[in-house]
Design an enzyme around this catalytic site. Structure first.
Site, PDB file in Angstrom:
ATOM      1  N   ASP A   1     -10.816   1.745  -3.179  1.00 18.61           N
ATOM      2  CA  ASP A   1     -11.381   1.523  -1.841  1.00 18.61           C
ATOM      3  C   ASP A   1     -12.895   1.614  -1.888  1.00 18.61           C
ATOM      4  O   ASP A   1     -13.567   1.272  -0.925  1.00 18.61           O
ATOM      5  CB  ASP A   1     -10.850   2.570  -0.850  1.00 18.61           C
ATOM      6  CG  ASP A   1      -9.500   2.165  -0.287  1.00 18.61           C
ATOM      7  OD1 ASP A   1      -9.062   1.032  -0.532  1.00 18.61           O
ATOM      8  OD2 ASP A   1      -8.874   2.991   0.401  1.00 18.61           O
TER       9      ASP A   1
ATOM     10  N   ASP B   1       0.836  -1.197   0.000  1.00 21.31           N
ATOM     11  CA  ASP B   1       0.000   0.000   0.000  1.00 21.31           C
ATOM     12  C   ASP B   1       0.878   1.258   0.000  1.00 21.31           C
ATOM     13  O   ASP B   1       2.078   1.202   0.324  1.00 21.31           O
ATOM     14  CB  ASP B   1      -0.861  -0.031   1.283  1.00 21.31           C
ATOM     15  CG  ASP B   1      -2.164   0.739   1.149  1.00 21.31           C
ATOM     16  OD1 ASP B   1      -2.285   1.545   0.210  1.00 21.31           O
ATOM     17  OD2 ASP B   1      -3.049   0.537   1.993  1.00 21.31           O
TER      18      ASP B   1
HETATM   19  C1  DGJ Z   1      -5.839   1.790   1.998  1.00 21.39           C
HETATM   20  C2  DGJ Z   1      -6.212   0.552   1.241  1.00 21.39           C
HETATM   21  O1  DGJ Z   1      -6.715   0.875  -0.010  1.00 21.39           O
HETATM   22  C3  DGJ Z   1      -7.202  -0.260   2.082  1.00 21.39           C
HETATM   23  O2  DGJ Z   1      -7.627  -1.392   1.364  1.00 21.39           O
HETATM   24  C4  DGJ Z   1      -6.524  -0.649   3.356  1.00 21.39           C
HETATM   25  O3  DGJ Z   1      -5.467  -1.520   3.077  1.00 21.39           O
HETATM   26  C5  DGJ Z   1      -6.042   0.572   4.084  1.00 21.39           C
HETATM   27  N1  DGJ Z   1      -5.243   1.429   3.247  1.00 21.39           N
HETATM   28  C6  DGJ Z   1      -5.240   0.198   5.304  1.00 21.39           C
HETATM   29  O4  DGJ Z   1      -4.672   1.257   5.935  1.00 21.39           O
END
Ligand code: DGJ
Length: 694
Positions: A513, A450
Site C-alpha cells: 500500500d 484482498d
Molecule cells: C487494502 C489494499 O491494499 C488497498 O489497495 C485497498 O484495496 C484497500 N485495502 C481497500 O479497503
C-alpha cells in the site's frame, strides 16, 4: 538424465545445469546429506562418511547430516517432523525402504520412501529436478496407513546442510506500508528464526531463506529456498557446534496440529531451492525464469487504473465512469473498481459479506459502469475481500457461527471485521458461489482479492492455519477453471501475500500500500531478489503521498512504477493538462517497453557513485533498458559509471539517452561503462538500447 544413482553405494545425485545435490542411505537406513554446490558429474565419487560419536554428551546425531531429521532418539537439533501416535508414543523411528524415479516434460523426480519401524506410518521425500532452471523442488508426503489417528505436531518440508559457518543470512522485514525491507545478518552459533503467525505470509518476513558466503550480485556462493505457502510459516537457520549451517523451512508449528486419520496422507508445501556459485543475480534469474515458465500466465499484464486512492469508499457510478473515461484518455487498459461498491460499505465497519451492488451508489446497476468501461475498449476489474465479514453485515446476522471463534470468548475485530472460517464447507461454497455469480453476471476480467486482517480465535481445530489458505487456493483454482480469462491479484493489506504458494494460482501481487515512488525503490529492489517482475504491481499515485507526505515529480513516480506492471492510482479527474500529457507519454512508452520490463532478465546494477543511485537493467534478446534514479543529490556529486550486464561483447549497441544516441560496443558498456550524471533531487531517466545490425 538429471538423476544418477549408485546402486552399489546407495547414493543419489541430482544434477542441474550447473549444480549438484547428493545424499545417500547409510547402514542404519538413514537418509544422509552428502553435497550441495557446483556440479559434480560422477555419482561413484561420493562416499558415505563413517561417523564416530564426538562424546557421550554429543551423540552421533549431532554430526549426522540428515535430509529429514525427525523428533526422537538422541537428536537435539531442529527436526522437520514431530508426530504423536495413538498410544502416546511421540518418537518417529524410520528406515529407508526404496525409491522411485519418474519423469515429465518439465522435471525428473526422485521419491525416497521411508517407513516407521513399528507403526504403519510412511514418509515420502520428493525431489523434483528442474535441470534447465538450476532449481529443485523438495517436499514431503506423510501417510498414516494404520488403524488409529496420528497427530502431526511439526512438519517442515526439508532440511538443508551448508558446510560453512559465519554465513550471511538475508530476508526482508517490515509491516503494513513498509513491506520488503531487505536485511542481512551474520549467522553465528545459535538460531535465527523467521516466521509468521498471523495466517498470511509476508508483511513481516517472507517465506524464504537466503544464505551466502559474502556473495555479490555476480560472485560467490548463494544457497536459497522459497517455501510455496501463503499461511503461517517458520524458517530456522542454525549454525551448529560442528562446522555447518542448517536451514529448514515449512509450516509453522505454532498452535498447529494436523490429525492424520487412518488411511490419510498429507502433502506438505514444497520448497523451491537452489545454489548459485555466481552470486545473487543468477539466483534471481533462475527463480524468475522458473516463475515465468511454470507459474505465470502467458501474455503481458495490462496497464491498470485503480480508483481506490482517488475515491476510497465513496464510489458512485457517475464519478467512476468519468474516471474510467479519463483513464482511457491517458492510455490505461484495465479499470479496477476497488472497495466500497457493495452492501452498506461506506467505511471499514460494514458491508463485508453482503456482496450485492449498493443501489444508492449504482442506481442503474453495476453494468452501467462495466458497459461504460467496455465501451472504452478497456477491461474491467473489481475488488473483493471474500474471507471477511463485518459484525453489522447481514451475512454475520444470518451466520454468526461462520467466523473463527471460541464459544466462551469474544472474537476480536480488526479493521472492524471478523475472519470467516474458511475451513467450513458451507463457507467455502458461499464464497465460491458469490464469486462465480459475480463473474457470471458481469463481464469481469480482473479480481483484486484482498484480506485486511490477521486471523485470531481460530476455533478448536489446530490445522486451520494451513487449511484456511488451502481453501483459498482451491476456490481460486476452481473459479479459474470456469472463468479462464480472469486475472487474479493477490492483495493482503498490500504485500501480505507475496510468496511462491500463491503465485501461479493468482497472477499479480499488490506489492504494498506504500505507493511513495521513493520508498517503492527499496521495496521493489528487495522483492526482485526472489519474485518475478511480471507479478510486481506498481502504481503512480498523487502527491503529497498519503503515507509519506512526500512530494515527488510525476515523471519520477512514473519511472518508479514502470519498473513493474504499471498501474495508476491518482485522482486523474484533478490532473492538469500537463499531467495528462505526461501520463499519455509515459504510458505509451511503457507499452513500448513492456515486453522487456515484464519478460526480460532483470539486473540490480552496481552503484559506483558516492550518491545513492538506483540502477537497474532489463534485457530481452537484443533489446534492453536501463532505469536510473537519483532521489537526492549530495554536495560534490560527480555522477555514476553504469556498467551493463550480459551484453554481447562483440556487438555494437545504440543507447537512446535524453541527450541523444550513444553508440558503444558491448564490451565497453560492460567493462568501462557509461558515465552518467543526473541533476537535482528525484531525477530519473530510462535509457533504451538495442543491438545494432551489422
Ligand atoms: C487494502 C489494499 O491494499 C488497498 O489497495 C485497498 O484495496 C484497500 N485495502 C481497500 O479497503
Amino acid at each position: 538424465m538429471s538423476i544418477a544413482i549408485s546402486q552399489k553405494k546407495d547414493v543419489f545425485l541430482l544434477n542441474t545445469k550447473f549444480t549438484s545435490y547428493a545424499f545417500g542411505i547409510d547402514d542404519q537406513g538413514l537418509v544422509r546429506h552428502l553435497y550441495w554446490g557446483k556440479r559434480i558429474d560422477s555419482v561413484e565419487d561420493f562416499e558415505m562418511p563413517v561417523l564416530v560419536e564426538v562424546s557421550t554428551n554429543d551423540p552421533v546425531f549431532e554430526i549426522t547430516k540428515e535430509e529429514f531429521p525427525v523428533y526422537g532418539s538422541l537428536r537435539y537439533k531442529e527436526h522437520c517432523l514431530k508426530a504423536t501416535f495413538a498410544d502416546g508414543t511421540r518418537e518417529v523411528v524410520y528406515r529407508y525402504c526404496g525409491y522411485e524415479v519418474t519423469e515429465t516434460d518439465e522435471y525428473e523426480e526422485l521419491i525416497i520412501r521411508l517407513q516407521d519401524t513399528h507403526y504403519d506410518f510412511e514418509m515420502d521425500l520428493h525431489y523434483k529436478v528442474y535441470a534447465e532452471y538450476d532449481l529443485m523442488e523438495r517436499n514431503v508426503v506423510v501417510r498414516n496407513q494404520s488403524e488409529a489417528p496420528v497427530q502431526i505436531e511439526k512438519l517442515h518440508s526439508g532440511q538443508f546442510h551448508i558446510p560453512y559457518e559465519d554465513l550471511n543470512f538475508s530476508n526482508v522485514h517490515g509491516h503494513w506500508g513498509a513491506e520488503h525491507q531487505r536485511f542481512v545478518q551474520k549467522v553465528s552459533y545459535g538460531k535465527i528464526v523467521i516466521e509468521n503467525r498471523k495466517g498470511i505470509s509476508s508483511h513481516n518476513h517472507n517465506p524464504y531463506f537466503l544464505l551466502d558466503r559474502d556473495a555479490t550480485e555476480n560472485s560467490g556462493d548463494v544457497y536459497f529456498g522459497a517455501l510455496r505457502l501463503t499461511g503461517n510459516f517458520s524458517g530456522v537457520i542454525e549454525q551448529t557446534q560442528f562446522g555447518e549451517t542448517l536451514a529448514q523451512i515449512g509450516m509453522n508449528s505454532h498452535d498447529f496440529t494436523l490429525e492424520l486419520k487412518p488411511g490419510e496422507e498429507f502433502e506438505a508445501p514444497s520448497i523451491l531451492c537452489g545454489y548459485s556459485g555466481t552470486g545473487f543475480e543468477t539466483m534471481s534469474h533462475n527463480l524468475h525464469h522458473f516463475a515465468q515458465k511454470y507459474l505465470l500466465r502467458e501474455g503481458y499484464r495490462p496497464v491498470l487504473y485503480n480508483s481506490w486512492e482517488a475515491t476510497e469508499f465513496n464510489v458512485h457510478s457517475k464519478e467512476q465512469i468519468d474516471l474510467a473515461k479519463k483513464a482511457k484518455e491517458i492510455g490505461a487498459e484495465l479499470f479496477v473498481l476497488d472497495d466500497g461498491w457493495f452492501g452498506e460499505r461506506h467505511g471499514i465497519d460494514n458491508g463485508l459479506g453482503d456482496w450485492y451492488v449498493n443501489e444508492s451508489k449504482f442506481p442503474n446497476g453495476l453494468d452501467e459502469l462495466v458497459d461504460a468501461v467496455k465501451a472504452q475498449g478497456m477491461l474491467f476489474g473489481i475488488w473483493v475481500e471474500p474471507e471477511m465479514v463485518n459484525p453489522k453485515a447481514q451475512l454475520y446476522q444470518d451466520h454468526p457461527d461462520w467466523i473463527y471463534h471460541f464459544e466462551t470468548r469474544t472474537s476480536d475485530t480488526s479493521r472492524g471485521q471478523y475472519v470467516l472460517n474458511m475451513t467450513k464447507k458451507e463457507v467455502q461454497d458461499f464464497v465460491y458461489e458469490m464469486l462465480d455469480n459475480l463473474l457470471t453476471q458481469h463481464e469481469i476480467d480482473y479480481i483484486k482479492w484482498d484480506a485486511n486482517r490477521p486471523i485470531s480465535q481460530t476455533c478448536l481445530e489446530k490445522d486451520i492455519w494451513y487449511k484456511h489458505i488451502r481453501a483459498i487456493y482451491d476456490i481460486v483454482t476452481g473459479l479459474k477453471k470456469k472463468h479462464p480469462n480472469v486475472l487474479f491479484e493477490a492483495c493482503a493489506s498490500g504485500g501480505g501475500r507475496i510468496d511462491y504458494g500463491i503465485l501461479g494460482i493468482f497472477d499479480d501481487f499488490w506489492t504494498s500500500d506504500n505507493t511513495d515512488a521513493y520508498d517503492r525503490l527499496y521495496i521493489q529492489d528487495a522483492y526482485s531478489y526472489i519474485y518475478p517482475i511480471k507479478a510486481m504491481r506498481a502504481w503512480v499515485t498523487d502527491c503529497p503521498n498519503f503515507l509519506s507526505q512526500r512530494v515527488i515529480p510525476l515523471k519520477f513516480r512514473y519511472h518508479s512504477a514502470m519498473m513493474g506492471t504499471l498501474g495508476i492510482g491518482c485522482n486523474i479527474l484533478k490532473f492538469t493538462e500537463e499531467d495528462i500529457e505526461l501520463s499519455r507519454q509515459m504510458i505509451q512508452q511503457y507499452k513500448e517497453i513492456r515486453p522487456i520490463v515484464q519478460e526480460g532478465d532483470f539486473y540490480r546494477l552496481e552503484n559506483t557513485s558516492e550518491n545513492r543511485y538506483f540502477l537497474y537493467e532489463y534485457l530481452k534478446g537484443e533489446e534492453g533498458l536501463v532505469f536510473v534514479f537519483l532521489p537526492q543529490s549530495k554536495v560534490g556529486h560527480r555522477g555514476v559509471t553504469v556498467r551493463l550486464r550480459d551484453l554481447d561483447p562483440e556487438a555494437v549497441y545504440a543507447l537512446q539517452t535524453e541527450e541523444g544516441v550513444i553508440t558503444k560496443s558491448g564490451s565497453y558498456l560492460m567493462n568501462r561503462g557509461l558515465d552518467l550524471q543526473l541533476k537535482g533531487d528525484y531525477a530519473s531517466t530510462i535509457i533504451r538500447f538495442a543491438k545494432e545490425n551489422k
